[in-house]
Each structure stands twice: as C-alpha cells, then as structure tokens.
Design an enzyme around this catalytic site. Structure first.
Site, mmCIF file in Angstrom:
data_model
loop_
_atom_site.group_PDB
_atom_site.id
_atom_site.type_symbol
_atom_site.label_atom_id
_atom_site.label_comp_id
_atom_site.label_asym_id
_atom_site.label_seq_id
_atom_site.Cartn_x
_atom_site.Cartn_y
_atom_site.Cartn_z
ATOM 1 N N GLY B 212 1.267 10.340 1.185
ATOM 2 C CA GLY B 212 1.226 10.744 2.691
ATOM 3 C C GLY B 212 1.732 10.870 2.748
ATOM 4 O O GLY B 212 3.106 10.951 1.929
ATOM 5 N N SER B 213 2.244 10.071 4.512
ATOM 6 C CA SER B 213 3.309 10.511 5.002
ATOM 7 C C SER B 213 4.461 9.862 4.562
ATOM 8 O O SER B 213 5.751 9.353 4.363
ATOM 9 C CB SER B 213 3.753 9.199 6.741
ATOM 10 O OG SER B 213 2.415 11.042 7.223
#
Lengths: 437, 486
Positions: B212-213
C-alpha cells in the site's frame, strides 16, 4: 641375543599397548567401569610371561617373534573387548588361561609331533565329525544363518576352529606321503597338467567336503578357508599351479551351482553384491560395518568413542561387535591406521610361519607349518574380507582378537605346533646338543 | 618345497593387500559418500551426542539450549527452548528426526563446533568431545515480547520487524500466530498441514503482501534520487484520475489541487504518486527497488526456503520486470499484469535505509559467536549492503516522513513517543474493495534526527480500517521501547 631374550623384548610393546589401551578405555568409560577391571590387562600380561617362561624351558630355539606378535594381537583384542564390555575382557583373559594350559600340554605331549602322522585318519575323522556337529539336532546352534556353533549344556564351542587343525594335520601327513606320486603320475591333457586319476579321488573327497560344508554349514567363508588351506598344501607339496587353478575352478563352479540352487547360500551372495537392496534386513550388518568404517576415517574416533548402539534405544549400530565385526570397531575407533596395523601383524605372523616352513628339514614339518600358517592367514582374510565386503559375510572369528574360547584355545594349539616345528628346525645340530646335554 | 612356500606367502600378501585396499576405500576414499547415505543413521546419532551451543538474545536470555539425557554410550542432547513460542520463528528448531529451521539451521556449523576444522581435528586426536559455540543473536527479548503483545491483540495474523538502521541488527522479528519449538517433535505434522495459516509460516519474512502507501516512500526515493522530481515538483492531486484506462481515487475520494511532494506524502495522495510513478518509469523504479533489497531474498542469516522475495508479481506469482501498470505499483498496489508484494521485513529495510542516510546495512540476526570457553570468536561487523539513495535524498525523505507524523495521516500518533519526533508512513492496501478488506501498514523510524530503530508493522487484514489507526500504534509502541526504554 638369544631367541628367548628377543622374545622377552618383544613383549615390551605388548605391555605398553595393554597399559595405554586399558588406561584410555578406563578414562573414557570412567563411571561405568569397575576399578578392579583394570587388572584384566595385568592378568593377561601375566599369562604372556608364564608362556614365555615355559617356552624358555621347553622350546629354547623356537621362533622368537611369533609369540610376541600373537600376544600383540591378543592385547589389541583384549583392549577392544574391554571397551565393549568389561566382562568380555575378563572372560577372554580367562580363556587365555585355558588356552595357555592347552598350549603347554601340546608342547609337552607332542614334543615328537610326528606321532600325529600315525593317527592321521583318526584325527581327520574326528575333525570331520566336529564339523558335522553343528547340524546335529539338539546340540547344533545356528548363528546368523550359519551352522558354526555347538551347544551341549554348559559347553558351547565352535567346532570349525578345532576342525581346521585336524584337517591341516591330515593333509600335511597325507601329502607328505603321496606328493611324489601326485607329481610323477600327473598327465598333461590339452595343455593342462592334471593330477593322476588314482589320486584324484582323495582330492575330490576334499572338494566334496568343502562343498558339503558350504551347503551344510551354510558358510561360504569357512568352506573357502578349508578348501584354500587344502589348495595351499597341494601347491606346496607338488609345486603345480595348475592343480590350484583346477581346484579353484572346481570350488567356484560348485559355489556358483549351490548359490543358484540353495537359497540361503545365494542370499548371502546377493547381500554381498547389493547390501542396499535390503538395508534394514539382510544387508543391515554389512552396511553398518561399512558405515562404522567410514565414520572412523584415517585416524579413527579414538578408543571408547564409537557408538555401539543407537542412543536412546539399544539397537546395535555395529552388530556382533565382539566377534564377527570386531574389525569394523577397530577401524571405527583406530581408523584406517589401526585396521592396517592389525593386518600388518597378521602379515608378519604369516611371514614367520612360512619362514618356519622353509627352514624345516623334513616334508611333514614343512607341510604342517605351511598348512597351519595358510589356514590361519586365510581365516583372518575370510572374516575381515566378509566385514569389509571383499567376499560374502562369514561366521568365523578373527584369530586372537575376537571374543570366544574356541577360537582362543584352538589358535593357541596352532601356535604351539608352529613353535614346536620351529624349535626343531632351529635347534643346533644334534651332535652339539649331545655335548651340551 | 621352499619356492612354492615363498609364492604362497606372496599370495597371502596379495589377499591382505586387498583387505587394506577395501578398508581404505570404506574408511577414507568412499567415506563421505557413505556418511551421506540415507540408510546411515550414524552421523545423525553422533550429531545428537554433541552438545550444541546455546542461542541467546542480545540481552542474555537463553532462547535454545541442549539438555543431556542418558549416560555413557546412551548420552544424547535434546534441544529445549525455555522461552517457548517467543522466538519460534526467527530461531527455528533443531531435532534429530524433524530436521532444522531458522537460525538453528543456518548456524549449524557454529553451534556444533564444526566451523573450526583445526580445533576439531585436535580434539579428535585428544579424544575430546566436540563442543559447539554459543550464538548471541541481535534480538532483544523485551522488544520481541512487546511485539508479540502488540500482535496478539489484533484481529488477524500479522508481523512486526524492528531493525537498527546503522548496524542492520534485527532487534525484533515476530509473526503471529507463532509456535512453540518444544512441541515440534509431537506436533510438526499437524503444524505442516496448516500450511501458510500455521505458526511455522514466518510471515514477517515469508509472507508477501501489497505494501500500500508505505511503498510511496520507495517511489519518492526513486523520483528524488534519480532527478525525475524534486521536493517542490508540483503535480495535480485531483481525484479520480485515469491510469491505464481505469480511474484511480484518493483515499475517501479527497481532492487536492496542485501540490508538491511533501504535501502529497503527508496526505498520501494516490493520484500524485501514480503520476510520479509514471514519470519515474518502470526501469528506474525497479532499479531503486533492487537497491532497497527487492527482487531477491533478504541477506539475513535464514535459510533461503524460509524467506520470500519482495517485488512485482504477475497473477501467476512470477516476478515481472515490465508490462505492468507502474502508476498503481508506485502507490503499492497493482493489477493482474503486475502487483507489488513485499514482506514486512523488506518494508522495515526500506525504513532502515532512509534512517541510515540512504545506506542499507546488511541485515543480521547474529550479534556475536562465543566459543565454549566464553571467548568471542566473531562479532557483527556492520556492512553496507547497498547505497540506496544519497544523503540529501534521505534527508528530504526523512523530512517528509516526519511531516506525515506531525500533520498528516499519522498525526494521531505524534505524541506516542513522549515528545520525541519520529518519521513514518502509513499504508492501507486494498485487498478486497467490495468487502472493504484492507491490509494496514506502518513503517517508520525514531528519533527522526538520530534514528536508533526502524520498524515495519502490519496485520494481514481488517475491515474498513486504516494503517494509521491499526498498524501505527503497534509501530510506535516498538519505537517507544527503543527510544524511551520500554
């Protein structure tokens, strides 16, 4: 230096080996060993000294190296047995006392060993009966598929050990008498010299006996030992290598025939050719032996460091370690060097034995010395060869090293005979002795 | 008759030479092959008779030790793990019949004393029992326990990894569920049947997940260090924007105008980083990933089959180096042609590399080796695995990641370290959009100006949650332990 002083000097390394060996087993094994067990070594050395003193008196001219070499083997055996179980060392030392008694008796009673010639048929009949005993119901004992033991009440022994003496004595005597005829009567046929038909009979009998042993006792090794001794004597008596080749051919043809027709003989050979085929069953013993040797390497693991059983359970990792497979333990703990050392001692004993045969003056002495030496060397070859997969596994003992009374006693008698022959051969001329006497 | 007697003796010599030859073959020439035969149990039994060295934590707790059983010939040593499941995964187990894993496997030679050939030959001649050396790990028992406590409270399996940035020392490595190595002799089969759900699966370094981020840190590092962008590079932060023909939204559909990289990382703006990823390009991004340690197994002392490679994988589970949607990989996601998947260990290495001024230190689980007499025979010698980014780039990234904590997606955690500033990045990887199943992440290091510890924390899934609220507190608890001492 006189022969007997050389012999005494030769016992020094034996004492050293006993001290070093027993001490190191005691140090490694520590807690499990009785303090008094250390004296088994001293006990054995006392036996050696007693034998030496006896030889000084009775056979002053006998070969000086033979007895120390035998004592060295026995010392190695005793140390290894002590390492396996202290009670084995005690028993073995006790057997050497009995062996010593028979050794002395042989030397005293057979000072004129030519009397053996007179009783040769009696001796060979007795010997063959001994060999048959293991298959007699009630007293025969089967060990590892081979019938080599006899069990009569408290008395258990291996008749083959004594049988080999009887057979060699008979052959030496028989061949001494018939060697000329065998040579002169020989016929050349198709470029090969055959023994005369008339005398082929006894040879066929011996071959038949060897085959009989193979099938009956189920032990390829001991029949090879007996037949090998026979061929060695034939060769010495006739100097005809063709007789030996014909004999070997007959032996292997017979062995091949019985291997393919008699199941248990064939099984042994299959295991020899491919032990991995049944690694947990028939192949287990010889594989464990090879693994133990691989584990030993060049210098071995050190005395007392070998794993005899699997930790946590009592499954043996070297089977029959005190008898048949003691050589595998020696290589495991003392390495390739230890194994070669043992083989070197056997080689030296063979050298001394054949030396005695060459200096002996009469035919019977020559043949007897050569035959006894040959059968002794072949026994060592057959059992070590079986343990290291040169030949199929066999059930005879490693002379003077393996645990067992029959082996100790019979080989002590064999040693006594060799020393008797050598004392006669090395004795200064009769006239000189008369002056001294 | 003397001539045949001499020849007979020669025959005996030949036979005995045969014996010497065969003995030499088994004892020396063929010995290694025989020792390796599966039918040969002797080496196994003998290994059991060697007192294997201890495995200890950096703070001196015993993780693994050998206990004697039986006496004399029957003596054997059995491995015991006093701390139970606490170190199950990184340290592994060692049992005669069950084999070895983890550090027990890779440190085998040291633990059994085989590494020093000369000493063992000397011991052999002296007939002395071979003795193993002790291995002191880099792992901290307090940190390990804290990580277990953090993960045990979670709704799903997870992992926490903590690495000392300037040495590469792995201070904590925990995956839940764990397993107790003491139970291996009885329960191994059952555990194996559990596959990746079982405690034997060390998800901290064997589990690969969409980061993810948190992966935006890698994208930013590649952009800054390659010169494709600088901190002031302004891009359109509006949402949604179309990449590879599919619209991409910011979290919660939030709209940003033209923003710089600092703002974009602080608020984890997907559309910004997707554009940035496209500007960096596939080749450069992969190049920087490799510098961070992706695309190959981690260089830590664990068996290869017990580690996973992080990288871009297609839907067949194969590593790919082209043909994927670089915009979505840049934000730590991806598609069927290529999805970025990373181990928690790899993400901790990303944080550690930034914390250490752009240099990734080679990770290590072993602090030192002590021989049976207590002498140190080898010690962790910190070693640069790769120069990932320049010091300037690392400083710029640190600044941005500090801003994440101060005013961005991790602002709720800002006070967790009792006033110590730290750097971090949240991540919330979407695993199932319809069911709103996410994988929350947090990577970070503290203190921001003099990093002592880098951490990655994640759990495999939670519903409708965010990295900052689930993984963040676990990571800050770990950092707090190292910075403020528990």
């Amino acid at each position: 230096m006189s022969a007997r002083n050389k012999e005494l000097l030769g016992l020094v390394p034996v004492a050293g080996l006993l001290i070093a060996g027993f001490a190191s087993v005691f140090v490694v094994g520590g807690d499990d060993l009785d303090n008094t067990s250390l004296i088994f070594g001293a006990y054995f050395f006392a036996i050696c000294l007693a034998a030496h003193i006896f030889l000084r008196i009775r056979l002053p001219y006998a070969d000086p190296y033979l007895f120390p070499l035998v004592a060295l083997l026995a010392a190695i055996g005793l140390v290894m047995l002590y390492r396996i179980d202290e009670s084995f060392a005690r028993d073995q030392a006790n057997w050497f006392v009995v062996g010593l008694v028979l050794f002395m008796l042989t030397i005293v009673l057979l000072k004129d060993y030519f009397v053996l010639e007179r009783y040769r048929y009696l001796i060979v009949t007795g010997g063959l009966l001994l060999l048959l005993m293991p298959r007699l119901p009630g007293i025969g004992a089967q060990v590892n598929g081979a019938y080599l033991g006899v069990d009569i009440g408290p008395l258990a022994f291996q008749p083959a050990e004594f049988g080999k003496l009887a057979v060699v004595i008979f052959l030496a005597s028989y061949l001494r008498e018939h060697r000329e005829v065998l040579v002169v009567g020989a016929r050349r046929f198709a470029g090969i010299t055959f023994p005369p038909i008339k005398h082929l009979g006894p040879m066929l009998v011996v071959w038949g006996a060897a085959m009989f042993l193979l099938v009956f006792i189920r032990d390829l090794g001991s029949s090879l030992m007996f037949f090998g001794a026979f061929l060695a004597l034939i060769y010495v008596a006739t100097n005809r290598i063709s007789f030996v080749l014909i004999g070997l051919l007959m032996f292997f043809a017979g062995a091949w025939f019985f291997a393919s027709t008699v199941g248990h003989v064939g099984d042994r050979i299959d295991v020899w050719l491919d032990p991995y085929a049944d690694a947990q069953g028939d192949g287990f013993q010889v594989l464990q032996s090879m693994f133990a040797q691989a584990d030993g390497g060049l210098f071995g693991k050190g005395i007392g460091e070998s794993l005899l059983t699997a930790p946590g359970n009592d499954q043996p990792l070297i089977p029959e370690v005190q008898t048949d497979f003691i050589y595998a333990l020696i290589v495991n703990e003392l390495g390739l060097f230890g194994g070669c050392g043992v083989i070197a001692i056997y080689t030296l004993i063979a050298a001394r034995g054949f030396k005695i045969a060459t200096i002996a003056q009469d035919g019977f002495s020559k043949l007897l010395a050569a035959g006894l030496t040959a059968v002794f060397a072949l026994q060592a070859f057959v059992i070590i060869g079986g343990v290291i997969r040169v030949i199929p596994l066999t059930g005879v003992t490693l002379p003077f090293i393996s645990y067992g009374g029959s082996s100790v006693i019979a080989n002590m008698v064999l040693l006594a005979l060799l020393l008797l022959i050598s004392d006669r051969a090395r004795r200064p001329q009769q006239s000189t002795q008369d002056v001294i006497g | 008759m003397n001539a045949p007697i001499v020849r007979l003796f020669i025959g005996v010599l030949v036979l005995f030479a045969l014996l010497v030859g065969f003995t030499s073959n088994w004892a020396v020439f063929d010995a290694d092959e025989l020792a390796a035969k599966s039918q040969n149990k002797r080496p196994l039994f003998e290994a059991q008779q060697i007192e294997r060295g201890k495995i200890l934590t950096a703070d001196g707790e015993v993780i693994a030790e050998s206990k004697p059983k039986g006496k004399g010939d029957q003596l054997r040593y059995v491995r015991r793990y006093p701390l139970g499941s606490l170190f199950g995964n990184p340290v592994g187990y060692s049992f005669l019949t069950e084999g070895q894993t983890g550090l027990e496997q890779t440190q085998q030679a040291v633990l059994t004393g085989e590494d020093n050939e000369f000493v063992s030959i000397l011991d052999q001649i002296r007939g002395r029992q071979q003795e193993g050396s002790n291995v002191v790990t880099t792992l901290d028992s307090g940190a390990q326990q804290l990580a277990v406590d953090q993960l045990d409270g979670q709704s799903a399996p997870g992992a926490i990894v903590a690495i000392e940035p300037d040495t590469g020392a792995v201070k904590a490595m925990v995956a839940t569920p764990g397993y107790d190595p003491n139970t291996i002799p009885t329960d191994k089969q059952q555990l194996l049947e559990g596959g990746q759900a079982s405690g034997l699966f060390n998800r901290s370094i064997q589990g690969i997940y969409p980061p993810g981020s948190t992966f935006k840190v890698v994208t930013a590092a590649a952009a800054l260090d390659s010169g494709a962008a600088d901190p002031d590079t302004t891009l359109d932060g509006s949402s949604p924007q179309t990449f590879s023909g599919v619209p991409l939204e910011n979290a919660g559909g939030e709209e940003f105008g033209d923003i710089d990289m600092r703002t974009a990382l602080t608020h984890s703006v997907n559309t910004y980083f997707a554009q940035l990823g496209e500007e960096v390009g596939t080749g450069t991004l992969l190049d920087y990933m490799e510098r961070f340690g992706f695309e190959k197994d981690p260089e830590v002392q664990l068996p290869d089959d017990q580690m996973a490679t992080s990288g871009v994988f297609n839907s067949n589970g194969k590593l790919v180096d082209e043909g994927f949607d670089v915009a979505r990989v840049a934000i730590g996601q991806g598609g069927a042609e290529g999805q970025i998947l990373a181990t928690p260990f790899q993400m901790a290495e990303v944080a550690a590399a930034i914390a250490n001024g752009g240099k990734l230190m080679r990770p290590s689980l072993v602090q030192e080796v002590k021989d049976p007499d207590g002498r140190t025979t080898s010690r962790l010698d910190p070693d640069v695995q790769s120069d990932v980014v320049s010091e300037d780039t690392a400083a710029e990234l640190t600044d941005m990641m500090t801003s994440v904590v101060d005013e961005g997606t991790a602002a709720a955690l800002a006070g967790d370290l009792g006033g110590v500033t730290f750097a971090g990045k949240t991540g919330t990887a979407e695993k199932n959009l319809d069911e709103r199943i996410n994988q929350p992440w947090f990577i970070g290091f503290a203190p921001a100006d003099d990093p002592q510890i880098a951490v990655a924390a994640t759990i495999e899934q939670c519903t409708g949650c965010f990295g900052g609220e689930v993984a963040g507190p676990m990571a800050t608890a770990m950092m707090n332990y190292f910075v403020n001492g528990g």
